[in-house]
Design a protein around this motif. Structure first.
Motif, mmCIF file in Angstrom:
data_model
loop_
_atom_site.group_PDB
_atom_site.id
_atom_site.type_symbol
_atom_site.label_atom_id
_atom_site.label_comp_id
_atom_site.label_asym_id
_atom_site.label_seq_id
_atom_site.Cartn_x
_atom_site.Cartn_y
_atom_site.Cartn_z
ATOM 1 N N SER A 1 -3.439 6.137 -0.234
ATOM 2 C CA SER A 1 -2.699 4.955 -0.661
ATOM 3 C C SER A 1 -1.830 5.317 -1.849
ATOM 4 N N ASN B 1 3.696 -2.726 6.731
ATOM 5 C CA ASN B 1 2.627 -3.434 7.425
ATOM 6 C C ASN B 1 2.743 -4.921 7.118
ATOM 7 N N TYR C 1 11.358 7.441 1.248
ATOM 8 C CA TYR C 1 10.009 7.890 1.562
ATOM 9 C C TYR C 1 9.290 8.205 0.271
ATOM 10 N N PRO C 2 8.076 7.810 0.016
ATOM 11 C CA PRO C 2 7.161 7.233 1.021
ATOM 12 C C PRO C 2 7.039 5.741 0.925
ATOM 13 N N LEU D 1 0.208 0.700 -1.364
ATOM 14 C CA LEU D 1 0.893 0.939 -0.093
ATOM 15 C C LEU D 1 0.116 1.992 0.693
ATOM 16 N N MET E 1 8.626 3.335 5.801
ATOM 17 C CA MET E 1 8.549 4.300 6.894
ATOM 18 C C MET E 1 9.378 3.754 8.068
ATOM 19 N N ARG F 1 -0.310 4.740 3.191
ATOM 20 C CA ARG F 1 0.521 5.691 3.914
ATOM 21 C C ARG F 1 -0.387 6.762 4.482
#
Length: 794
Positions: A193, A159, A140-141, A187, A144, A189
């Motif tokens: 980002s 994604n 993490y992160p 990324l 996920m 999250r």
């Protein structure tokens, strides 16, 4: 740690695993599975099992523990589980480094784990399908894990753009065989980002069956190592490149698979050709074996049939010898006993243990004295049979017969001695001779003429009732020459007797010079026995005297009928002629009763009773004559119910129920009878019941009919009147002019007429006391034949 053999067809491991621990058993079974080719066979001991590897095999024979491999082994998994690729410590040990103790090994593991946690970035090991195999550090992160059902696929943790970027990097790393790094990858999250650097490496080892990729995630910064760098802004280009590489890789894999399939197909074709050749050889061998088997089966069937036939023949022979009443002894050339039947023991005391002994050792119980051994030796030498009737003790008679024992080669190999018990046969012969003498005496001394003829009516034998000269001259001649008449009449009667198998009676007349003789013949068929022809017996009797007496009797009967007819007319005329004087006398008595001085005379009551009795007698005679005149009438079907209604019209008090009632129980309602007869019978019985009813009881009269098993109609008339004593009823009640209750007026001929009319057609009458004190009349009436009735009506 040596690798196993590969692509084995059969592996046998029996009674070894039971001596090992479960973990060792699992490793050995895994090695054996890896060594087997697909559809190969594994043979274990009866007390051994596959354990956790049971899903990799299919049981072929459970009792024998034979299994078939149904899943191809994973070589990478086998390398890891069986330690065929050594670790660093083993490499160092092989290069000559000193061995460490257990404590130093634990310390070294602690140091390595510390370095990994502090300095190794977040790392993921994934396969070509994008499934996570192993993780290190805090993911993490960067990734996920999905909520809900747990999935180890990267596609569910990233994604679509992030997954496409990593998938493209994996393909590029595999193709370039070097690390691929993406810098400053954004990324998403949540609302913020994250900028991260992603490094992808392809790990390929010759021992492994599949490719493994190492993914490193760091926060964005420069990497000092020499890497192929790709900017995150070239997403579309990267996606196209990834697709192109993936398609190219798939094509290569398809080509490789096609080559493998072609190679496998060629191998399979070669193996198929070998199998076809082997199959043809096996079929040829099978046909030869089948042909041999059919020949053996045919020979076996023939042998079995012959054995069965021989067994049946042996059983038949044994049963015949055991069940026959003929005593047999089979002797060889030396007169030794070979076989005998149980019946021979009546003459010789033989047992099964005597087989093989000489017949000379046994005592014979014949009353006659003769040399049996010499006779047997003579039969054996000359080949001729010997027969003699002998007598044994206890009055038993036998026929002794000695025959040579002839084989199929027509050579004498011994003798056969037979003893047939003819005691009963001789007794029957003697009895038959005595019966023949008796029947001959009867035949010759019977008073009738007895003639025996053939089926053509030709005389064959005559008894002594015929004159000797007549008997001699009649032999072979037609029977009509003896008794007169037409020969055809005798032949017709003979045919009837043969067809009916019973005697037929005819008569004939023989006209001689002085008189006419009459004969009555009883023609009896005598069936033939064996080849003997059937014959006919004539039992003839001279009935000339009987015919003459019959003629005289017929003349006397005719004269008697004329006399009876004259007497009947005379009695009828006399009775009618006397009716007028008697009526005058009754009128004079009635006038005299009006004068008291005359009635007081002592002779007046006697005179009155005499006149009244004479009047009743004359009335009875006229009634009897009237009934006799009805004998010429024809019978018909009479309805008893209607007839009783007609009779009751003459008794209005009974019909109205004032003096009593009539009850009917008619199971048989209609009978074939002469109606006037039946009317007279019922009216006389009902009239007696009404006249002689009891003064203190209401008359109960009952008429019933039933049909008896013999066909007779049983008519019963019962009343509760005065009754009569049974003894008197049996003796005098049915006589004419007999009366018991004289206080009531009557003629005394009613019951006489009832008995006469019932017995006229073969019936009978009986009387008895009724249970309630009255009288019961039981009439057994025989119906008239309808055929005669119809003939009379016609």
């Amino acid at each position: 740690t040596d690798p196993p053999f590969l692509k084995q067809d059969l592996i046998t491991c029996r009674n070894l695993l039971v001596y090992l621990q479960p973990e060792a058993q699992r490793k050995i079974l895994s090695t054996l599975h890896f060594a087997l080719r697909l559809d190969g066979y594994l043979f274990l001991g009866k007390s051994e099992s596959l354990g956790s590897l049971a899903s990799l095999f299919h049981p072929v024979n459970v009792p024998l523990n034979v299994f078939r491999n149904i899943e191809q082994a994973n070589s990478h998994q086998m390398l890891i589980e069986n330690d065929w690729v050594g670790d660093r410590s083993e490499i160092k040990a092989m290069s000559g480094a000193p061995q460490r103790s257990a404590d130093r090994q634990q310390d070294s593991r602690f140091y390595e784990n510390t370095l990994l946690m502090e300095y190794v970035p977040t790392t993921l090991f994934v396969n070509r399908q994008g499934e996570v195999l192993y993780t290190h550090g805090n993911t993490y992160p960067f990734i996920m894990f999905p909520r809900g059902r747990l999935s180890y696929g990267l596609k569910s943790m990233l994604n679509e753009q992030e997954y496409t970027l990593i998938k493209s990097g994996m393909l590029r790393a595999q193709q370039a065989q070097q690390a691929i790094e993406y810098q400053s990858v954004s990324l998403l999250r949540g609302p913020e980002s994250l900028q991260a650097d992603i490094c992808i490496r392809s790990l390929r080892q010759p021992e492994l069956d599949e490719d493994v990729f190492l993914l490193e995630f760091r926060l964005a910064k420069e990497i000092s190592r020499e890497l192929v760098q790709v900017q995150s802004s070239d997403f579309n280009q990267e996606q196209l490149t990834a697709m192109r590489l993936e398609i190219q890789q798939k094509n290569q894999e398809l080509s490789s698979l096609r080559e493998k399939l072609e190679t496998s197909n060629e191998e399979l074709q070669a193996a198929n050709e070998e199998l076809l050749a082997s199959n043809e050889e096996l079929q040829s061998t099978n046909e030869e074996l089948q042909s041999v088997n059919e020949e053996l089966y045919t020979v076996n069937s023939e042998l079995e049939a012959k054995l069965r036939a021989l067994a049946e023949l042996n059983n038949d022979l044994n049963n015949f010898l055991n069940s026959t009443q003929i005593g047999l002894i089979f002797l060889d050339k030396s007169l030794n006993i070979r076989r005998f039947t149980p019946s021979i023991r009546q003459v010789f005391n033989l047992y099964e243990s005597d087989l093989g002994r000489s017949i000379m050792h046994f005592t014979m119980r014949f009353e006659q004295k003769f040399d049996l051994l010499a006779i047997a030796d003579q039969v054996l030498r000359e080949g001729r049979s010997y027969e003699q009737e002998v007598r044994v003790e206890q009055d038993q008679e036998y026929i002794l017969k000695i025959l040579p024992y002839v084989t199929l080669e027509n050579s004498s190999e011994g003798v056969v001695m037979s003893l047939v018990n003819v005691t009963e046969l001789n007794q029957v012969r003697r009895q038959a001779h005595r019966l023949d003498l008796r029947y001959q005496a009867i035949f010759d001394n019977i008073p009738d003429f007895v003639a025996l003829t053939d089926l053509d009516g030709q005389v064959q034998l005559l008894n002594q009732r015929f004159e000797p000269n007549v008997a001699i001259s009649a032999l072979g001649k037609p029977v009509a020459n003896l008794f007169g008449g037409q020969q055809q009449d005798y032949l017709n009667a003979m045919e009837q007797a043969i067809a009916a198998q019973s005697a037929v009676s005819i008569s004939s007349c023989l006209d001689i010079r002085t008189q006419l003789l009459h004969f009555s013949h009883r023609i009896c068929p005598l069936p033939g026995i064996g080849d003997d022809q059937a014959e006919i017996i004539f039992l003839s009797r001279d009935i000339t005297a009987e015919r003459q007496a019959e003629q005289r009797l017929r003349l006397a009967l005719d004269e008697l009928k004329r006399t009876n007819a004259y007497l009947d007319s005379f009695v009828y005329a006399a009775a009618h002629d006397l009716r007028a004087p008697v009526a005058n006398l009754i009128s004079i008595l009635e006038r005299m009763q009006r004068k008291p001085e005359l009635t007081q005379e002592p002779m007046f009551p006697l005179l009155e009773r005499s006149v009244r009795s004479l009047d009743q007698t004359l009335g009875g005679l006229i009634e009897i004559i009237d009934v006799q005149k009805m004998s010429g009438q024809a019978a018909r079907e009479v309805d008893l119910n209607q007839l009783l209604d007609q009779i009751l019209l003459s008794y209005p008090d009974l019909q109205s129920g004032q003096i009593g009632k009539l009850e009917r129980r008619l199971e048989v309602r209609c009978v074939w009878f002469i109606e006037p007869y039946l009317h007279s019978i019922l009216q006389n019985l009902i009239d007696n019941a009404v006249k002689y009813r009891h003064p203190s009881r209401v008359l109960q009269l009952e008429v019933s009919t039933v049909r008896a098993p013999d066909g007779m109609i049983v008519l019963t008339v019962s009343d509760n009147g005065m009754g009569v004593p049974p003894l008197l009823a049996k003796k005098k009640l049915f006589r004419a002019f007999q009366r018991y209750h004289k206080q009531v007026e009557g003629k005394g001929i009613g019951l006489y007429l009832v008995k006469t009319l019932v017995e006229k057609n073969g019936g009978q009458v009986d009387v008895m006391a009724a249970p309630d004190g009255g009288t019961r009349f039981v009439l057994g009436m025989k119906e008239y034949e309808q055929q005669n009735i119809q003939t009379h009506d016609s």
